[in-house]
Write an enzyme that holds these catalytic residues in place. Sequence first.
Site, PDB file in Angstrom:
ATOM      1  N   HIS A   1       5.375  -2.435  10.806  1.00  0.00           N
ATOM      2  CA  HIS A   1       5.679  -1.028  11.125  1.00  0.00           C
ATOM      3  C   HIS A   1       5.589  -0.735  12.620  1.00  0.00           C
ATOM      4  O   HIS A   1       5.973   0.352  13.056  1.00  0.00           O
ATOM      5  CB  HIS A   1       4.741  -0.077  10.376  1.00  0.00           C
ATOM      6  CG  HIS A   1       4.878  -0.143   8.895  1.00  0.00           C
ATOM      7  ND1 HIS A   1       6.080   0.041   8.250  1.00  0.00           N
ATOM      8  CD2 HIS A   1       3.968  -0.409   7.915  1.00  0.00           C
ATOM      9  CE1 HIS A   1       5.909  -0.104   6.937  1.00  0.00           C
ATOM     10  NE2 HIS A   1       4.630  -0.374   6.708  1.00  0.00           N
TER      11      HIS A   1
ATOM     12  N   HIS B   1       6.935  -1.891   1.710  1.00  0.00           N
ATOM     13  CA  HIS B   1       7.381  -0.857   2.648  1.00  0.00           C
ATOM     14  C   HIS B   1       8.415  -1.448   3.598  1.00  0.00           C
ATOM     15  O   HIS B   1       8.318  -2.617   3.984  1.00  0.00           O
ATOM     16  CB  HIS B   1       6.202  -0.330   3.474  1.00  0.00           C
ATOM     17  CG  HIS B   1       5.059   0.185   2.660  1.00  0.00           C
ATOM     18  ND1 HIS B   1       3.987  -0.608   2.300  1.00  0.00           N
ATOM     19  CD2 HIS B   1       4.824   1.416   2.140  1.00  0.00           C
ATOM     20  CE1 HIS B   1       3.125   0.124   1.587  1.00  0.00           C
ATOM     21  NE2 HIS B   1       3.609   1.348   1.473  1.00  0.00           N
TER      22      HIS B   1
END
Length: 342
Positions: free
Chosen positions: A163, A199
């Site tokens: 991320h 994710h």
Amino acid sequence: MKVFYNPTHHQHYPPFEVFDGGEKVVNFEKPERMERILDALQSDPRFEICAPTDFGLAPIQAVHDSAYLDFLRTAYQEWLLEPTNYPKQVLLPATSPPDGRKGRIPATLLGRAGYYMTDLSCGIVEGTYQAALASAQCALSGANELITGARQVFALCRPPGHHAGRANCAGYCYINNAAVAANWLSSHGKTAILDIDYHVGNGTQDIFYERADVLTISIHADPDYDYPYFSGFADETGAGPGLGFHRNYPLPLGTTDADYFATLGQALERIRAFQPAYLVISAGMDIYAEDPLGQIRITRAGIAHIGREIAALQLPTLIVMEGGYNNAALGLNVAAFLQAWL
Ligand code: OKP
Ligand code: ZN
């Protein structure tokens, strides 16, 4: 199979994160995750746990913004100098730039925290920067193995990285380990990154979005339903010279093995067509059916099958640890995934 691991990560354990909606919870991303994985791997003599080599800051600066890295390095100590009327536990911002970070970088520490920290699951504590550096060195050490002829290697990275963008931390990630390694590999040959964490690897997407020499593919929960909400959609396919060199495969919540395998097949076909010299896997185990953060339902046998399908590409492969939060199952899930490469 070599496994690069550095215990420095123990210095990084933010006491809490703030969930969407404002709920304050104990950090899901815990040091214990690594202990569980090590326990599972150490019982199998085919895994060789190795200390990483320090390749310095240059390969990290090649991917991340220097002012952002300076912020990571100095933020905690700067914060200690701020007068506050509350006990200091973990640096988290309470502001975010309304202009999508197009304006000036704030001079104040807390302004910079709001600028560089793009959610509330990436708190900074005293050991965060050192842990993030050590984690990136595990990925670089893995990349170095591939360059010198290894066929497979596992970088047991903590904190995770996918991320983290060029100039921001988010979602437990500070330095994008897989991106740092892939960028390094890309100077030796075309490189593909396949991100199978639950994710979307939005930081990785951001870093390589305009590049054609690194193909990035992510299979993940549809961001219309889950974190990180703002990217990971199927119509994001790269830009400029990188157009066509990024792919997202968003999945509905509740996806089970068979549907996942069908999507994986499409992703692997794209990787074959790209003909990379190296493959980097962002390996998150939060796709597991019993994960407390994930909402798709891949079985342990399914995780092993995913490993076999990827290994069948027969590419020099660096597997980089990302998420996975069912600590009781995490070691067995990682071991199941890695079996195909042993
Ligand atoms: C990191 B990785 C839950 C909010 C959780 C952070 C998730 C970070 C996942 N409502 N936010 O990709 O496993
Ligand atoms: Zn994840």
